[in-house]
Design a protein around this motif. Structure first.
Motif, PDB file in Angstrom:
ATOM      1  N   ILE A   1     -50.988  20.571  33.891  1.00  0.00           N
ATOM      2  CA  ILE A   1     -51.967  19.874  33.379  1.00  0.00           C
ATOM      3  C   ILE A   1     -52.370  20.463  32.202  1.00  0.00           C
ATOM      4  O   ILE A   1     -52.745  20.106  31.009  1.00  0.00           O
ATOM      5  CB  ILE A   1     -53.206  19.337  34.148  1.00  0.00           C
ATOM      6  N   VAL A   2     -52.879  21.889  32.324  1.00  0.00           N
ATOM      7  CA  VAL A   2     -53.526  22.760  31.573  1.00  0.00           C
ATOM      8  C   VAL A   2     -52.495  22.944  30.224  1.00  0.00           C
ATOM      9  O   VAL A   2     -53.049  22.838  29.035  1.00  0.00           O
ATOM     10  CB  VAL A   2     -53.927  23.957  32.086  1.00  0.00           C
ATOM     11  N   ARG A   3     -51.371  23.287  30.544  1.00  0.00           N
ATOM     12  CA  ARG A   3     -50.308  23.224  29.668  1.00  0.00           C
ATOM     13  C   ARG A   3     -50.115  22.315  28.860  1.00  0.00           C
ATOM     14  O   ARG A   3     -50.023  22.395  27.495  1.00  0.00           O
ATOM     15  CB  ARG A   3     -48.876  23.636  30.188  1.00  0.00           C
ATOM     16  N   MET A   4     -50.088  21.075  29.326  1.00  0.00           N
ATOM     17  CA  MET A   4     -49.913  19.955  28.394  1.00  0.00           C
ATOM     18  C   MET A   4     -51.348  19.707  27.552  1.00  0.00           C
ATOM     19  O   MET A   4     -51.131  19.210  26.314  1.00  0.00           O
ATOM     20  CB  MET A   4     -49.808  18.522  29.385  1.00  0.00           C
ATOM     21  N   VAL A   5     -52.460  20.014  28.276  1.00  0.00           N
ATOM     22  CA  VAL A   5     -53.431  19.853  27.385  1.00  0.00           C
ATOM     23  C   VAL A   5     -53.570  21.034  26.157  1.00  0.00           C
ATOM     24  O   VAL A   5     -54.068  20.755  24.836  1.00  0.00           O
ATOM     25  CB  VAL A   5     -54.871  19.888  28.155  1.00  0.00           C
TER      26      VAL A   5
END
Length: 132
Positions: A64-68
């Motif tokens: 999720i953090v990578r996508m954000v």
């Protein structure tokens, strides 16, 4: 004693930043957004770094953090579409990431938009430099 409405039932010991305030749920996807709008502790403290690493220690939350990071100010609806998980599961992950200081959220209309917290990114960068 009157029963609290479900959107306000949160284990306050895990998220002391929300004490004394009612949590509001985004009607579109049900994401708890107040925790993302409060100031996280300074990312330089050992306690804050441990909370950050704990939040990032889960494979899904790291994704999720990578996508954000790849799409700053991403809408929660796009995160929900991208991951094979239920809305309550995504809500749980987002709550932990925001409470740890990894992400920051802002409400725009009925949607939540998330970005990486630049202070947390700087703290992680500094920590990595200390190790090298």
């Amino acid at each position: 004693m009157p029963m609290e409405k479900p959107s306000a039932m949160v284990d306050q010991s895990k998220f002391p930043l929300a004490w004394g305030s009612e949590l509001e749920v985004c009607p579109a996807v049900g994401l708890v957004h107040e925790l993302c709008q409060v100031q996280a502790p300074s990312p330089c403290s050992t306690e804050s770094m441990a909370a950050l690493f704990k939040a990032l220690g889960d494979e899904r939350r790291l994704q999720i953090v990578r996508m954000v990071a790849a799409r700053p100010d991403i809408c929660a609806c796009h995160l929900l579409e991208a991951f094979d998980m239920s809305q309550p599961t995504l809500s749980h992950h987002m709550k932990l990431l925001c409470a740890s200081g990894a992400l920051v959220g802002r409400k725009q209309g009925k949607w939540m938009h998330y970005s990486v917290n630049p202070q947390a990114a700087d703290a992680l960068r500094s920590f990595a430099k200390e190790l090298l």
